[in-house]
Motif scaffolding. Structure first.
Motif, mmCIF file in Angstrom:
data_model
loop_
_atom_site.group_PDB
_atom_site.id
_atom_site.type_symbol
_atom_site.label_atom_id
_atom_site.label_comp_id
_atom_site.label_asym_id
_atom_site.label_seq_id
_atom_site.Cartn_x
_atom_site.Cartn_y
_atom_site.Cartn_z
ATOM 1 N N MET A 95 48.900 27.813 31.494
ATOM 2 C CA MET A 95 47.750 27.501 32.294
ATOM 3 C C MET A 95 46.547 27.200 31.588
ATOM 4 O O MET A 95 45.707 26.123 31.785
ATOM 5 C CB MET A 95 47.294 28.909 33.197
ATOM 6 N N GLU A 96 46.686 27.815 30.477
ATOM 7 C CA GLU A 96 45.523 27.718 29.561
ATOM 8 C C GLU A 96 45.552 26.453 29.041
ATOM 9 O O GLU A 96 44.541 25.442 28.554
ATOM 10 C CB GLU A 96 45.712 28.714 28.262
ATOM 11 N N GLN A 97 46.714 25.861 28.536
ATOM 12 C CA GLN A 97 46.930 24.459 27.841
ATOM 13 C C GLN A 97 46.420 23.363 28.955
ATOM 14 O O GLN A 97 45.914 22.346 28.657
ATOM 15 C CB GLN A 97 48.463 24.320 27.582
ATOM 16 N N ILE A 153 44.218 23.686 31.200
ATOM 17 C CA ILE A 153 42.673 23.585 31.505
ATOM 18 C C ILE A 153 42.310 22.676 30.192
ATOM 19 O O ILE A 153 41.324 22.112 29.959
ATOM 20 C CB ILE A 153 42.103 25.019 31.228
ATOM 21 N N GLN A 154 42.620 23.154 28.926
ATOM 22 C CA GLN A 154 42.341 22.399 27.543
ATOM 23 C C GLN A 154 42.652 21.115 27.954
ATOM 24 O O GLN A 154 41.793 20.226 27.276
ATOM 25 C CB GLN A 154 43.192 23.081 26.493
ATOM 26 N N LEU A 158 38.717 24.550 20.653
ATOM 27 C CA LEU A 158 39.333 25.295 21.796
ATOM 28 C C LEU A 158 40.697 25.678 21.189
ATOM 29 O O LEU A 158 41.285 26.494 22.021
ATOM 30 C CB LEU A 158 39.806 24.106 22.706
ATOM 31 N N PHE A 180 43.213 24.154 20.493
ATOM 32 C CA PHE A 180 44.199 23.066 20.487
ATOM 33 C C PHE A 180 44.756 22.587 19.427
ATOM 34 O O PHE A 180 44.049 21.395 19.112
ATOM 35 C CB PHE A 180 43.854 22.347 21.669
ATOM 36 N N SER A 217 49.579 18.154 19.274
ATOM 37 C CA SER A 217 48.015 18.238 19.769
ATOM 38 C C SER A 217 47.384 16.972 19.239
ATOM 39 O O SER A 217 46.805 15.949 19.902
ATOM 40 C CB SER A 217 47.057 19.382 19.520
ATOM 41 N N VAL A 224 51.012 18.660 30.381
ATOM 42 C CA VAL A 224 49.838 18.702 29.470
ATOM 43 C C VAL A 224 49.451 17.141 29.099
ATOM 44 O O VAL A 224 48.236 16.932 29.390
ATOM 45 C CB VAL A 224 50.039 19.694 28.247
#
Length: 267
Positions: free
Chosen positions: A1-3, A5-6, A35, A37, A42, A219
């Motif tokens: 989930m964090e990825q 949002i990023q 962040l 990331f 990335s 993502v």
């Protein structure tokens, strides 16, 4: 989930900054560092989400691309008083050749916060010089561009291979130095950005196939969607802004961004 949002945050940043002369790649690298990331996947993500901005330009300038495609299919490469395929080819050639030769070195050595800070400043200086250097305007509209101006803008576009320099910043500056209006240079930048960004994204996806996995797909798709939606709004807004705002304001923003990131993140 964090990825995810990023990815949304970075997609919004990409959409907002891709066509402003402030460097979307530079913003993505700095934001990604902030962040957390980071990593090989990335780096590919920060290149591939540019496809969202490409799709936005395709939608907004659809009739122009259809016209160019019809001319090419009919082998009409020269149209006096009208943007044609030769303008596009001349503008793309320098960056395509240089980008193909230096792609690996650029990704390995320039995709970091410090090189981006240097290029933000260097690009801002070029923009100020271009704006303050008086030239007779011979191309008020994109269709007024000469082949020499198209090739010259293409050479200036090579500066954007340095992350942080900004494609629109370098090409608009080049256009001003070569006698185009800001509006003509900006719209021409939109058009030539499509094939070069598409090619760069596909090349990077292919070269990064060993470090990517199926788990990266959500993502990437979320980032693409966010970039597309925001870029649709940003392109229309920027064309209106470029008629009123001097490049110097964007240059000053670049200087402030570089200083803030240096003092609060790198020191």
């Amino acid at each position: 989930m964090e990825q995810l949002i990023q990815a949304i945050i970075l997609g919004i940043i990409e959409g907002l900054t891709e066509f402003l002369p402030v460097s979307s790649t530079g913003h993505l690298i700095l934001a990604g560092e902030w962040l957390g990331f980071v990593g090989e996947s990335s780096k590919t993500f920060k290149i591939v989400i540019q496809l969202g901005a490409v799709l936005a330009v395709l939608v907004l300038y659809w009739s122009r691309f259809v016209s160019l495609a019809k001319d090419m299919l009919a082998w009409r490469f020269f149209r006096k008083g009208h943007l044609d395929a030769l303008h596009i080819a001349l503008a793309l050639l320098p960056a395509v050749v240089l980008g193909f030769l230096l792609h690996g070195l650029i990704k390995q050595h320039l995709f970091g916060p410090e090189p981006v800070l240097y290029s933000l400043v260097a690009g801002g200086i070029l923009m100020i010089i271009a704006e303050r250097t008086k030239r007779r305007v011979t191309a008020e509209e994109m269709d007024d561009l000469s082949y020499r101006q198209a090739l010259g803008i293409g050479c200036f576009q090579c500066l954007a291979l340095w992350p942080g320099f900004s494609r629109s910043g370098s090409t608009i500056s080049g256009g001003l130095l070569l006698g185009t209006s800001q509006k003509a240079a900006a719209e021409f930048t939109f058009i030539i950005s499509v094939p070069i960004m598409l090619g760069a994204s596909l090349l990077d996806l292919y070269e990064s196939r060993d470090v990517l996995s199926s788990s990266d797909l959500p993502v990437f798709l979320v980032g693409l969607a966010a970039s597309f939606i925001v870029a649709m709004l940003a392109v229309v807004t920027f064309i209106n802004l470029i008629k009123r705002l001097r490049l110097t304001w964007f240059a000053l923003y670049r200087f402030v961004l570089a200083a803030v990131f240096y003092f609060f993140v790198l020191m």
